[in-house]
Design a protein around this motif. Structure first.
Motif, PDB file in Angstrom:
ATOM      1  N   ARG A  98       0.827  -1.214   0.000  1.00 17.20           N
ATOM      2  CA  ARG A  98       0.000   0.000   0.000  1.00 17.20           C
ATOM      3  C   ARG A  98       0.861   1.264   0.000  1.00 17.20           C
ATOM      4  O   ARG A  98       0.529   2.253  -0.652  1.00 17.20           O
ATOM      5  N   SER A  99       1.972   1.235   0.731  1.00 24.44           N
ATOM      6  CA  SER A  99       2.849   2.417   0.804  1.00 24.44           C
ATOM      7  C   SER A  99       3.501   2.729  -0.540  1.00 24.44           C
ATOM      8  O   SER A  99       4.013   3.827  -0.737  1.00 24.44           O
ATOM      9  N   HIS A 100       3.478   1.766  -1.466  1.00 27.01           N
ATOM     10  CA  HIS A 100       4.002   1.982  -2.811  1.00 27.01           C
ATOM     11  C   HIS A 100       2.867   2.066  -3.845  1.00 27.01           C
ATOM     12  O   HIS A 100       3.096   1.869  -5.038  1.00 27.01           O
ATOM     13  N   SER A 101       1.656   2.330  -3.356  1.00 28.20           N
ATOM     14  CA  SER A 101       0.465   2.460  -4.217  1.00 28.20           C
ATOM     15  C   SER A 101       0.193   1.197  -5.021  1.00 28.20           C
ATOM     16  O   SER A 101      -0.192   1.247  -6.192  1.00 28.20           O
ATOM     17  N   ILE A 102       0.375   0.047  -4.377  1.00 29.46           N
ATOM     18  CA  ILE A 102       0.095  -1.252  -4.997  1.00 29.46           C
ATOM     19  C   ILE A 102      -1.042  -1.893  -4.217  1.00 29.46           C
ATOM     20  O   ILE A 102      -0.968  -2.023  -2.988  1.00 29.46           O
ATOM     21  N   ASN A 103      -2.089  -2.298  -4.919  1.00 24.85           N
ATOM     22  CA  ASN A 103      -3.208  -2.976  -4.286  1.00 24.85           C
ATOM     23  C   ASN A 103      -2.735  -4.340  -3.768  1.00 24.85           C
ATOM     24  O   ASN A 103      -2.248  -5.167  -4.535  1.00 24.85           O
ATOM     25  N   PRO A 104      -2.854  -4.603  -2.457  1.00 19.92           N
ATOM     26  CA  PRO A 104      -2.307  -5.839  -1.889  1.00 19.92           C
ATOM     27  C   PRO A 104      -3.207  -7.063  -2.062  1.00 19.92           C
ATOM     28  O   PRO A 104      -3.873  -7.499  -1.144  1.00 19.92           O
ATOM     29  N   THR A 105      -3.194  -7.629  -3.262  1.00 16.28           N
ATOM     30  CA  THR A 105      -3.942  -8.867  -3.482  1.00 16.28           C
ATOM     31  C   THR A 105      -3.204 -10.023  -2.801  1.00 16.28           C
ATOM     32  O   THR A 105      -2.021  -9.910  -2.453  1.00 16.28           O
ATOM     33  N   GLU A 138       8.380  -1.172 -11.340  1.00 16.63           N
ATOM     34  CA  GLU A 138       7.816   0.117 -11.767  1.00 16.63           C
ATOM     35  C   GLU A 138       7.552   1.031 -10.567  1.00 16.63           C
ATOM     36  O   GLU A 138       7.805   2.233 -10.623  1.00 16.63           O
ATOM     37  N   LYS A 139       7.071   0.462  -9.477  1.00 14.96           N
ATOM     38  CA  LYS A 139       6.747   1.238  -8.273  1.00 14.96           C
ATOM     39  C   LYS A 139       7.955   1.403  -7.340  1.00 14.96           C
ATOM     40  O   LYS A 139       7.825   1.897  -6.232  1.00 14.96           O
ATOM     41  N   LYS A 140       9.120   0.930  -7.809  1.00 18.46           N
ATOM     42  CA  LYS A 140      10.383   1.046  -7.063  1.00 18.46           C
ATOM     43  C   LYS A 140      10.364   0.334  -5.708  1.00 18.46           C
ATOM     44  O   LYS A 140      11.004   0.738  -4.756  1.00 18.46           O
ATOM     45  N   LEU A 141       9.611  -0.758  -5.655  1.00 18.82           N
ATOM     46  CA  LEU A 141       9.587  -1.593  -4.454  1.00 18.82           C
ATOM     47  C   LEU A 141      10.789  -2.534  -4.454  1.00 18.82           C
ATOM     48  O   LEU A 141      11.340  -2.852  -3.403  1.00 18.82           O
ATOM     49  N   VAL A 142      11.203  -2.989  -5.636  1.00 22.15           N
ATOM     50  CA  VAL A 142      12.380  -3.842  -5.794  1.00 22.15           C
ATOM     51  C   VAL A 142      13.196  -3.328  -6.970  1.00 22.15           C
ATOM     52  O   VAL A 142      12.703  -2.544  -7.787  1.00 22.15           O
ATOM     53  N   ARG A 143      14.428  -3.786  -7.036  1.00 20.86           N
ATOM     54  CA  ARG A 143      15.299  -3.472  -8.168  1.00 20.86           C
ATOM     55  C   ARG A 143      15.419  -4.699  -9.054  1.00 20.86           C
ATOM     56  O   ARG A 143      15.491  -5.823  -8.561  1.00 20.86           O
ATOM     57  N   GLU A 144      15.464  -4.472 -10.330  1.00 25.62           N
ATOM     58  CA  GLU A 144      15.707  -5.536 -11.296  1.00 25.62           C
ATOM     59  C   GLU A 144      17.202  -5.524 -11.601  1.00 25.62           C
ATOM     60  O   GLU A 144      17.755  -4.482 -11.958  1.00 25.62           O
ATOM     61  N   VAL A 145      17.863  -6.661 -11.431  1.00 21.67           N
ATOM     62  CA  VAL A 145      19.296  -6.774 -11.696  1.00 21.67           C
ATOM     63  C   VAL A 145      19.464  -7.761 -12.844  1.00 21.67           C
ATOM     64  O   VAL A 145      19.197  -8.951 -12.690  1.00 21.67           O
ATOM     65  N   VAL A 147       3.442 -13.956 -11.734  1.00 20.88           N
ATOM     66  CA  VAL A 147       4.708 -13.621 -11.065  1.00 20.88           C
ATOM     67  C   VAL A 147       5.433 -12.537 -11.854  1.00 20.88           C
ATOM     68  O   VAL A 147       5.849 -11.520 -11.287  1.00 20.88           O
ATOM     69  N   TYR A 148       5.581 -12.711 -13.156  1.00 20.54           N
ATOM     70  CA  TYR A 148       6.282 -11.715 -13.971  1.00 20.54           C
ATOM     71  C   TYR A 148       5.558 -10.371 -13.959  1.00 20.54           C
ATOM     72  O   TYR A 148       6.194  -9.318 -13.822  1.00 20.54           O
ATOM     73  N   ASN A 149       4.241 -10.382 -14.116  1.00 22.78           N
ATOM     74  CA  ASN A 149       3.483  -9.125 -14.096  1.00 22.78           C
ATOM     75  C   ASN A 149       3.624  -8.414 -12.751  1.00 22.78           C
ATOM     76  O   ASN A 149       3.773  -7.195 -12.685  1.00 22.78           O
ATOM     77  N   THR A 150       3.583  -9.180 -11.668  1.00 25.09           N
ATOM     78  CA  THR A 150       3.714  -8.598 -10.333  1.00 25.09           C
ATOM     79  C   THR A 150       5.113  -8.041 -10.129  1.00 25.09           C
ATOM     80  O   THR A 150       5.278  -6.928  -9.604  1.00 25.09           O
ATOM     81  N   LEU A 151       6.125  -8.776 -10.536  1.00 24.15           N
ATOM     82  CA  LEU A 151       7.501  -8.287 -10.393  1.00 24.15           C
ATOM     83  C   LEU A 151       7.721  -7.021 -11.222  1.00 24.15           C
ATOM     84  O   LEU A 151       8.378  -6.076 -10.767  1.00 24.15           O
ATOM     85  N   ASN A 152       7.164  -6.981 -12.420  1.00 20.14           N
ATOM     86  CA  ASN A 152       7.272  -5.767 -13.234  1.00 20.14           C
ATOM     87  C   ASN A 152       6.596  -4.579 -12.548  1.00 20.14           C
ATOM     88  O   ASN A 152       7.117  -3.462 -12.583  1.00 20.14           O
ATOM     89  N   LEU A 153       5.459  -4.824 -11.913  1.00 20.48           N
ATOM     90  CA  LEU A 153       4.777  -3.775 -11.158  1.00 20.48           C
ATOM     91  C   LEU A 153       5.640  -3.317  -9.982  1.00 20.48           C
ATOM     92  O   LEU A 153       5.786  -2.120  -9.730  1.00 20.48           O
ATOM     93  N   PHE A 154       6.235  -4.263  -9.259  1.00 22.85           N
ATOM     94  CA  PHE A 154       7.108  -3.925  -8.125  1.00 22.85           C
ATOM     95  C   PHE A 154       8.294  -3.083  -8.578  1.00 22.85           C
ATOM     96  O   PHE A 154       8.694  -2.138  -7.902  1.00 22.85           O
TER      97      PHE A 154
END
Length: 140
Positions: free
Chosen positions: A14-21, A68-75, A59-66
């Motif tokens: 929620r703090s990253h504006s992601i709906n917590p499904t 995009e919202k700067k919750l995680v880094r893609e390496v 999983v891929y769609n969720t990770l891409n969202l994360f």
């Protein structure tokens, strides 16, 4: 070190504006509770040990969202190997090309003397250094 639970994963999303499904919470929990660099396949495997209902596309769609919202880094260590890093602080990486292990390097351990002149209107957003290593007795 922060203790991660599924409940505080919902708050983190929620703090990253992601709906917590349910599935997003499980994916976030797999990443943050382990504090490791994980591939999408590793994350899917972890999530599906608890509930075997999460598809690779989810999983891929969720990770891409994360990302995009700067919750995680893609390496991206090579075109076929992508890790997701729950540490979004500035840092670099060591990648063992034989074991596939990715570890953090403190940003202060690497010094970059200068950068090239950028085209007009562009600014540097970040610098990611990946040091690729292999055991000395194994030829590349």
């Amino acid at each position: 070190m922060q203790q991660y639970t599924r409940d505080n994963m919902a708050e983190l999303l929620r703090s990253h504006s992601i709906n917590p499904t349910h599935q997003r919470i499980e994916i976030a929990f797999a990443l943050f509770s382990r504090q490791e660099h994980l591939s999408a396949d590793q994350i899917m495997s972890l999530v599906n040990t608890r509930f075997s209902e999460t598809s690779k596309a989810t999983v891929y769609n969720t990770l891409n969202l994360f990302v995009e919202k700067k919750l995680v880094r893609e390496v991206i260590v090579d075109p076929s190997k992508v890790f997701y890093d729950p540490n979004t602080q500035e840092h670099h990486h060591i990648y063992n090309v034989v074991s596939g292990e990715l570890t953090d390097i403190d940003v202060s351990a690497i010094s970059i003397g200068s950068l090239p002149n950028l085209p007009e209107g562009l600014v540097t957003e970040g610098i990611d250094v990946i040091v690729r290593v292999r055991p000395q007795n194994i030829l590349s």
